[in-house]
Design an enzyme around this catalytic site. Sequence first.
Site, PDB file in Angstrom:
ATOM      1  N   HIS A  17       0.841  -1.202   0.000  1.00  0.00           N
ATOM      2  CA  HIS A  17       0.000   0.000   0.000  1.00  0.00           C
ATOM      3  C   HIS A  17       0.885   1.266   0.000  1.00  0.00           C
ATOM      4  O   HIS A  17       0.589   2.226  -0.708  1.00  0.00           O
ATOM      5  CB  HIS A  17      -0.881   0.051   1.259  1.00  0.00           C
ATOM      6  CG  HIS A  17      -1.951  -0.991   1.341  1.00  0.00           C
ATOM      7  ND1 HIS A  17      -2.086  -1.850   2.398  1.00  0.00           N
ATOM      8  CD2 HIS A  17      -2.966  -1.310   0.484  1.00  0.00           C
ATOM      9  CE1 HIS A  17      -3.136  -2.634   2.216  1.00  0.00           C
ATOM     10  NE2 HIS A  17      -3.675  -2.341   1.054  1.00  0.00           N
ATOM     11  N   LYS A  41     -16.891  -5.804   8.809  1.00  0.00           N
ATOM     12  CA  LYS A  41     -15.751  -6.600   8.326  1.00  0.00           C
ATOM     13  C   LYS A  41     -14.903  -7.182   9.467  1.00  0.00           C
ATOM     14  O   LYS A  41     -13.947  -7.900   9.215  1.00  0.00           O
ATOM     15  CB  LYS A  41     -14.860  -5.720   7.435  1.00  0.00           C
ATOM     16  CG  LYS A  41     -15.119  -5.890   5.942  1.00  0.00           C
ATOM     17  CD  LYS A  41     -14.019  -5.242   5.138  1.00  0.00           C
ATOM     18  CE  LYS A  41     -13.895  -5.825   3.742  1.00  0.00           C
ATOM     19  NZ  LYS A  41     -12.775  -5.230   2.994  1.00  0.00           N
ATOM     20  N   ARG A  90      -2.529  -5.942  -8.073  1.00  0.00           N
ATOM     21  CA  ARG A  90      -1.364  -6.796  -7.812  1.00  0.00           C
ATOM     22  C   ARG A  90      -1.236  -7.906  -8.837  1.00  0.00           C
ATOM     23  O   ARG A  90      -0.150  -8.310  -9.203  1.00  0.00           O
ATOM     24  CB  ARG A  90      -1.461  -7.439  -6.418  1.00  0.00           C
ATOM     25  CG  ARG A  90      -1.274  -6.449  -5.296  1.00  0.00           C
ATOM     26  CD  ARG A  90      -1.741  -7.038  -4.003  1.00  0.00           C
ATOM     27  NE  ARG A  90      -3.152  -7.384  -4.100  1.00  0.00           N
ATOM     28  CZ  ARG A  90      -3.814  -8.095  -3.208  1.00  0.00           C
ATOM     29  NH1 ARG A  90      -3.186  -8.554  -2.157  1.00  0.00           N
ATOM     30  NH2 ARG A  90      -5.101  -8.343  -3.371  1.00  0.00           N
ATOM     31  N   SER A 128      -2.914  -7.967   3.338  1.00  0.00           N
ATOM     32  CA  SER A 128      -3.086  -7.692   4.767  1.00  0.00           C
ATOM     33  C   SER A 128      -3.372  -8.994   5.523  1.00  0.00           C
ATOM     34  O   SER A 128      -2.877  -9.192   6.639  1.00  0.00           O
ATOM     35  CB  SER A 128      -4.227  -6.696   4.981  1.00  0.00           C
ATOM     36  OG  SER A 128      -3.951  -5.499   4.306  1.00  0.00           O
TER      37      SER A 128
HETATM   38  N1  COA Z   1      -0.237  -3.989  -1.933  1.00  0.00           N
HETATM   39  C1  COA Z   1      -0.510  -4.904  -0.994  1.00  0.00           C
HETATM   40  N2  COA Z   1      -1.736  -5.353  -0.741  1.00  0.00           N
HETATM   41  C2  COA Z   1      -2.733  -4.848  -1.459  1.00  0.00           C
HETATM   42  C3  COA Z   1      -2.525  -3.895  -2.452  1.00  0.00           C
HETATM   43  C4  COA Z   1      -1.203  -3.468  -2.686  1.00  0.00           C
HETATM   44  N3  COA Z   1      -0.895  -2.575  -3.612  1.00  0.00           N
HETATM   45  N4  COA Z   1      -3.698  -3.592  -3.010  1.00  0.00           N
HETATM   46  C5  COA Z   1      -4.601  -4.339  -2.390  1.00  0.00           C
HETATM   47  N5  COA Z   1      -4.021  -5.096  -1.460  1.00  0.00           N
HETATM   48  C6  COA Z   1      -4.664  -6.098  -0.610  1.00  0.00           C
HETATM   49  C7  COA Z   1      -4.834  -5.709   0.792  1.00  0.00           C
HETATM   50  O1  COA Z   1      -3.710  -6.075   1.526  1.00  0.00           O
HETATM   51  C8  COA Z   1      -6.085  -6.468   1.202  1.00  0.00           C
HETATM   52  O2  COA Z   1      -5.748  -7.788   1.506  1.00  0.00           O
HETATM   53  P1  COA Z   1      -6.748  -8.771   2.301  1.00  0.00           P
HETATM   54  O3  COA Z   1      -7.848  -9.096   1.349  1.00  0.00           O
HETATM   55  O4  COA Z   1      -5.868  -9.890   2.601  1.00  0.00           O
HETATM   56  O5  COA Z   1      -7.212  -8.025   3.508  1.00  0.00           O
HETATM   57  C9  COA Z   1      -6.892  -6.472  -0.071  1.00  0.00           C
HETATM   58  O6  COA Z   1      -5.969  -6.315  -1.110  1.00  0.00           O
HETATM   59  C10 COA Z   1      -7.848  -5.340  -0.213  1.00  0.00           C
HETATM   60  O7  COA Z   1      -7.609  -4.380   0.751  1.00  0.00           O
HETATM   61  P2  COA Z   1      -7.558  -2.837   0.608  1.00  0.00           P
HETATM   62  O8  COA Z   1      -6.604  -2.395  -0.438  1.00  0.00           O
HETATM   63  O9  COA Z   1      -7.317  -2.318   1.983  1.00  0.00           O
HETATM   64  O10 COA Z   1      -8.957  -2.451   0.048  1.00  0.00           O
HETATM   65  P3  COA Z   1     -10.373  -3.057   0.263  1.00  0.00           P
HETATM   66  O11 COA Z   1     -10.636  -3.956  -0.884  1.00  0.00           O
HETATM   67  O12 COA Z   1     -10.587  -3.589   1.613  1.00  0.00           O
HETATM   68  O13 COA Z   1     -11.155  -1.692   0.151  1.00  0.00           O
HETATM   69  C11 COA Z   1     -12.847  -0.205  -0.682  1.00  0.00           C
HETATM   70  C12 COA Z   1     -12.156  -1.548  -0.731  1.00  0.00           C
HETATM   71  C13 COA Z   1     -12.735   0.505   0.647  1.00  0.00           C
HETATM   72  C14 COA Z   1     -12.219   0.678  -1.736  1.00  0.00           C
HETATM   73  C15 COA Z   1     -14.318  -0.547  -1.048  1.00  0.00           C
HETATM   74  O14 COA Z   1     -14.756  -1.594  -0.214  1.00  0.00           O
HETATM   75  C16 COA Z   1     -15.249   0.621  -0.906  1.00  0.00           C
HETATM   76  O15 COA Z   1     -15.177   1.559  -1.637  1.00  0.00           O
HETATM   77  N6  COA Z   1     -16.145   0.538   0.095  1.00  0.00           N
HETATM   78  C17 COA Z   1     -17.105   1.570   0.355  1.00  0.00           C
HETATM   79  C18 COA Z   1     -18.510   1.129  -0.049  1.00  0.00           C
HETATM   80  C19 COA Z   1     -18.783   1.379  -1.500  1.00  0.00           C
HETATM   81  O16 COA Z   1     -18.672   2.469  -2.011  1.00  0.00           O
HETATM   82  N7  COA Z   1     -19.205   0.321  -2.187  1.00  0.00           N
HETATM   83  C20 COA Z   1     -19.611   0.398  -3.556  1.00  0.00           C
HETATM   84  C21 COA Z   1     -18.486   0.211  -4.478  1.00  0.00           C
HETATM   85  S1  COA Z   1     -18.820  -1.131  -5.531  1.00  0.00           S
END
Ligand code: COA
Length: 164
Positions: A17, A41, A90, A128
């Site tokens: 990240h 979550k 990724r 994560s």
């Molecule tokens: N490097 C390392 N890990 C990464 C990464 C990177 N560049 N990019 C993503 N990841 C990993 C994270 O470690 C995490 O791993 P995990 O699944 O093991 O926990 C996973 O990918 C995703 O995590 P993160 O990047 O923190 O994002 P998320 O997918 O949890 O977040 C939001 C998504 C917040 C953007 C999305 O849920 C959101 O917008 N929510 C609000 C509600 C909404 O608007 N919904 C409608 C949209 S359809």
Amino acid sequence: MLRAIYPGSFDPVTLGHIDIIKRSYDIVDELIVGVLNNNAKMPLFSVEERVRMLKEATNALPGIRVIPFEGLLVDFARQMEAGLVIRGLRAITDFEYELQMSQTNHKLEPSVETMFLTANVEYSYLSSSTVKEIAAFGGDTSQFVPEAVSLAFNQKKKESNKDE
Ligand code: COA
């Protein structure tokens, strides 16, 4: 002026990240890291802890704001007057979910665009959940996460040892 949001759960923030944050910071004029506050979550770290760790990990980048949000990402983007959402990719496995999310967001708010940065190969395997699993079994997470996160894992371990 280009103001962007890099949203995520960041439970916890990893060096993957941080790589995306640093590279986005060089591209846009203003960067907001949006930390999703979604207790459904069941995060390991509270939103306050996640925000604090992100602030510590990015304090060398002046002007970055780390802000928690609830609800829809597009509403947060509107509230912040940001026209761009940045996400990291990724691997091909990320693509389907990210495509669906960006298309949904675009439908909800056509003025908000999504830009993808491909993760540095060095971090393309990192997540994560993996990091949490390493910590849960007492492994050393320091090569995967910023120092603030390693320290927070150590603190959690001390607290759980005390409780036993
Ligand atoms: N490097 C390392 N890990 C990464 C990464 C990177 N560049 N990019 C993503 N990841 C990993 C994270 O470690 C995490 O791993 P995990 O699944 O093991 O926990 C996973 O990918 C995703 O995590 P993160 O990047 O923190 O994002 P998320 O997918 O949890 O977040 C939001 C998504 C917040 C953007 C999305 O849920 C959101 O917008 N929510 C609000 C509600 C909404 O608007 N919904 C409608 C949209 S359809």
